[in-house]
Structures are given as structure tokens and as C-alpha cells.
Enzyme design. Structure first.
Site, mmCIF file in Angstrom:
data_model
loop_
_atom_site.group_PDB
_atom_site.id
_atom_site.type_symbol
_atom_site.label_atom_id
_atom_site.label_comp_id
_atom_site.label_asym_id
_atom_site.label_seq_id
_atom_site.Cartn_x
_atom_site.Cartn_y
_atom_site.Cartn_z
ATOM 1 N NE ARG A 80 -0.550 1.106 0.759
ATOM 2 C CZ ARG A 80 -0.013 2.198 1.271
ATOM 3 N NH1 ARG A 80 0.005 2.369 2.591
ATOM 4 N NH2 ARG A 80 0.518 3.124 0.497
ATOM 5 C CE LYS A 94 2.474 -0.429 -0.773
ATOM 6 N NZ LYS A 94 2.464 -0.139 -2.228
ATOM 7 C CG HIS A 150 -6.222 -1.236 -2.697
ATOM 8 N ND1 HIS A 150 -5.367 -1.267 -1.613
ATOM 9 C CD2 HIS A 150 -5.751 -0.250 -3.506
ATOM 10 C CE1 HIS A 150 -4.419 -0.365 -1.768
ATOM 11 N NE2 HIS A 150 -4.629 0.270 -2.904
ATOM 12 N NE ARG A 203 -4.237 3.188 -0.447
ATOM 13 C CZ ARG A 203 -3.623 3.816 0.550
ATOM 14 N NH1 ARG A 203 -4.144 3.807 1.752
ATOM 15 N NH2 ARG A 203 -2.487 4.462 0.342
ATOM 16 C CG HIS A 259 -0.535 8.021 -1.832
ATOM 17 N ND1 HIS A 259 -1.657 8.634 -2.349
ATOM 18 C CD2 HIS A 259 -0.864 6.701 -1.708
ATOM 19 C CE1 HIS A 259 -2.610 7.735 -2.544
ATOM 20 N NE2 HIS A 259 -2.141 6.565 -2.161
ATOM 21 C CE1 TYR A 300 -7.159 6.301 -5.114
ATOM 22 C CE2 TYR A 300 -5.968 7.837 -3.724
ATOM 23 C CZ TYR A 300 -6.297 6.543 -4.069
ATOM 24 O OH TYR A 300 -5.759 5.494 -3.374
#
Length: 333
Positions: free
Chosen positions: A161, A186, A258, A261, A284, A293
Site C-alpha cells: 500500500r 493495517k 494502489h 498492488r 490480507h 485478484y
């Protein structure tokens, strides 16, 4: 400070709960702050008085619903942004509900407001020629161009990110074999991503040209301060416009940091990398996010379609018609 005042609860929420007890990142705190500034200003206008005069019991579920509707209809925010602002508001009322029983009913009404479902578009991604066209655009003879080229290469290599990449310090990078970088995602979760030798060489050259303290961000602006995500998006937009002359297909795509990514994820899926590996690589929480994806890559879908038995495709004769011995036997009956 009066325990019954709104100021008391906001101060306790931001300083004691988010910052001290939960140790939320600065970006989370700022995101919640911005959502609450907009919400309080909205309620103050509806009540025709300043924000400082608002009371906690005036921040009802009806006010929250009106604010969310205003955000979508007047401010034209997306459903995703609307849900993020609702999350910031609900987090506060969950905090209050645990500490103030007299406000339990008010808090429960706000917490019952659901997030809004919206369309889930397939992620935009780039093909190899488009990535190469963009990476050729930064002028690597200048410090700024060298910085931008290294940043874009890092995004493409790691699938990071944008803020994860901008937070990278020299202490997070290992340039000797096996080269790797530590990223903080995150929830402050750390993960290690390997680096291509080419990417490691770019980072090493950048550090030699612009040495940075061990624990300060590697990517800086012209004033020596940390490069912002807005600044990175601005520079990328310039490179994409220039690269569109070499790769016209870029004119039809909305490219942002992004996108690199998404591109890395789609290319890993196409290369046959296991989705659990990609999930850990990208940080994730759920495999559902990683599987996005797989759904996006049309080439992977095409290859999967080619694996279907040709005899079952439309237009092929049924199996029994392709067996002349069987037909002869049936005719002899």
C-alpha cells in the site's frame, strides 16, 4: 472537565482510547478526526449553534443517518467513504456505551445503523508494457526522478500500500542477499517481502545519493520532509499522462498507487502462486480479498476455460456420434 460534556467523551476517545490504549496509527486517528469534524459541523448547522455548544445526547441515530445521507447526496462521497465515516462514529459510541450506562439506548441506536452495500468493481491492473512505460518516465538523473522511480519499483515489487511504502526507513531494508523489506500494514502488522535484485539496487543507489537517518522515512519531498501519499499520487498522475504516448491503453485506465498492488496480485495469480502465499505477502486478513485478484484476471479465466474438455463445448457432436463402431452396432439392431 465535566464527565457529561461532549468534549469530555471526545477527548477520552481520541487521547485515551485510540492513542494510548489501542495504540492506533496516526493515519487512523486522523481519519477518525476528519469524520468527526464533518459530523459535528453538520449537526451544529442543523441546530443553529456552534460545535462547542453541542451535547452528547443530541448526537442521535437520526442525526447520524441525516449526516450519512448528506455525505452521499450533497458531498458526493462514495459508499466506501460513507461506510468509513460511519465506522468512525460507531467506534466512538461503542466506547461510550461501555462507560456510560445512561447513554446505552442512544448508543445502541447508533450502533444498529448498518453499513451500506455497494458495487464491487473488479480492481484495475496494468499489463507488463504499461508498467514498463510508466517506469521509464521518471528522470533518474534528478534526485526527484530517482526517488519516484525507486518508489514505483518498490510498489510493483512488493504490492505494498502507498503509505506502507512511504513509511519504509533504512532500518526496514536489507540490501544484501537475500534482499528484503519489512512493511507495516493495517493494525501495525509487520510482514517481510523479498526484493528483486534490481529493486534492491535502486534503493541502494537512492540511499547513496540521499542518505537518510536509520529510523526516518526513505522517501522525502524537496524540503526534506516525508513524502505524502497525495504527493506520490500527483507525481504518478504526471508519469501516467506522459507514458500514455507510448502506451495508449493507459488513457482508458484510472491509475493510482494502489493499481501497482492490484497489478502485482493479478500477475502472481497468473503465475500460479498459491493464494495463501499472496495473502501473507499482501497482509490480507481474509482470503476473500486475495481471491478478488483471481476474479479480475481475464487471462487466467481464459486459460481455465481452455482446460474444459473440447467434447463438451457447444457445437461439438455428442460422444456417441464420434464412435463409428457404436453407430454401426446401433444400426444393426
Amino acid at each position: 472537565m465535566n464527565r457529561e460534556s461532549l468534549a469530555y467523551w471526545l477527548h477520552a476517545f481520541f487521547h485515551e482510547w485510540l492513542a494510548e490504549q489501542r495504540n492506533c496509527s496516526r493515519h487512523t486517528v486522523l481519519s477518525y478526526r476528519d469524520a468527526w469534524k464533518l459530523y459535528l459541523q453538520f449537526v451544529a448547522r442543523r441546530h443553529h449553534r456552534p460545535v462547542s455548544a453541542l451535547k452528547l445526547d443530541e448526537l442521535t441515530a437520526d442525526e447520524v443517518l441525516a449526516f450519512l445521507k448528506h455525505s452521499e447526496s450533497e458531498r458526493r462521497t462514495s459508499i466506501g467513504t460513507r461506510n468509513c465515516r460511519l465506522a468512525a462514529i460507531r467506534s466512538f459510541f461503542r466506547f461510550v456505551a461501555d462507560r456510560e450506562p445512561l447513554s446505552a439506548m442512544q448508543c445502541a441506536a447508533v450502533l444498529s445503523i448498518p453499513t451500506k452495500k455497494g458495487p464491487k468493481p473488479e480492481p484495475d491492473y496494468l499489463d507488463g508494457d504499461e508498467v514498463a512505460a510508466i517506469l521509464r518516465r521518471p528522470d533518474r538523473s534528478t534526485p526527484e526522478g530517482q526517488r519516484d522511480h525507486a518508489l514505483l519499483a518498490l510498489l510493483y515489487n512488493t504490492g505494498a500500500r502507498i503509505q506502507e511504502a512511504l513509511d519504509v526507513c533504512p532500518s526496514n531494508i536489507r540490501l544484501t542477499a537475500p534482499a528484503q523489506v519489512k512493511l507495516y500494514g493495517k493494525g501495525r502488522k509487520a510482514r517481510i517481502c523479498p526484493l528483486w535484485p534490481e529493486t534492491a539496487a535502486l534503493l541502494k543507489a537512492l540511499l547513496e545519493r540521499q542518505p537518510r537517518p536509520y529510523n526516518e522515512p526513505l522517501f522525502v519531498n524537496r524540503y526534506g520532509g516525508p513524502l505524502s501519499a497525495a504527493g506520490a499520487r500527483f507525481k504518478l498522475a504526471q508519469y501516467v499522462r506522459a507514458a500514455a504516448y507510448d502506451s495508449p491503453s493507459l488513457r482508458k485506465k484510472r491509475v493510482h498507487p494502489h493499481t501497482f498492488r492490484h497489478t502485482a496480485g493479478v500477475q502472481m495469480i497468473a503465475a500460479g502462486v498459491d493464494v495463501t502465499v499472496i495473502r501473507n505477502w499482501f497482509g490480507h486478513v481474509s482470503l476473500d480479498t486475495t481471491n478478488h485478484y483471481a476474479r479480475a484476471n481475464i487471462e487466467t479465466k481464459r486459460l481455465a476455460l481452455e482446460q474444459v474438455d473440447r467434447s463438451t463445448r457447444p457445437g461439438s457432436p455428442p460422444r456417441w456420434r464420434r464412435n463409428p463402431n457404436l453407430l454401426a452396432w446401433l444400426d444393426a439392431l
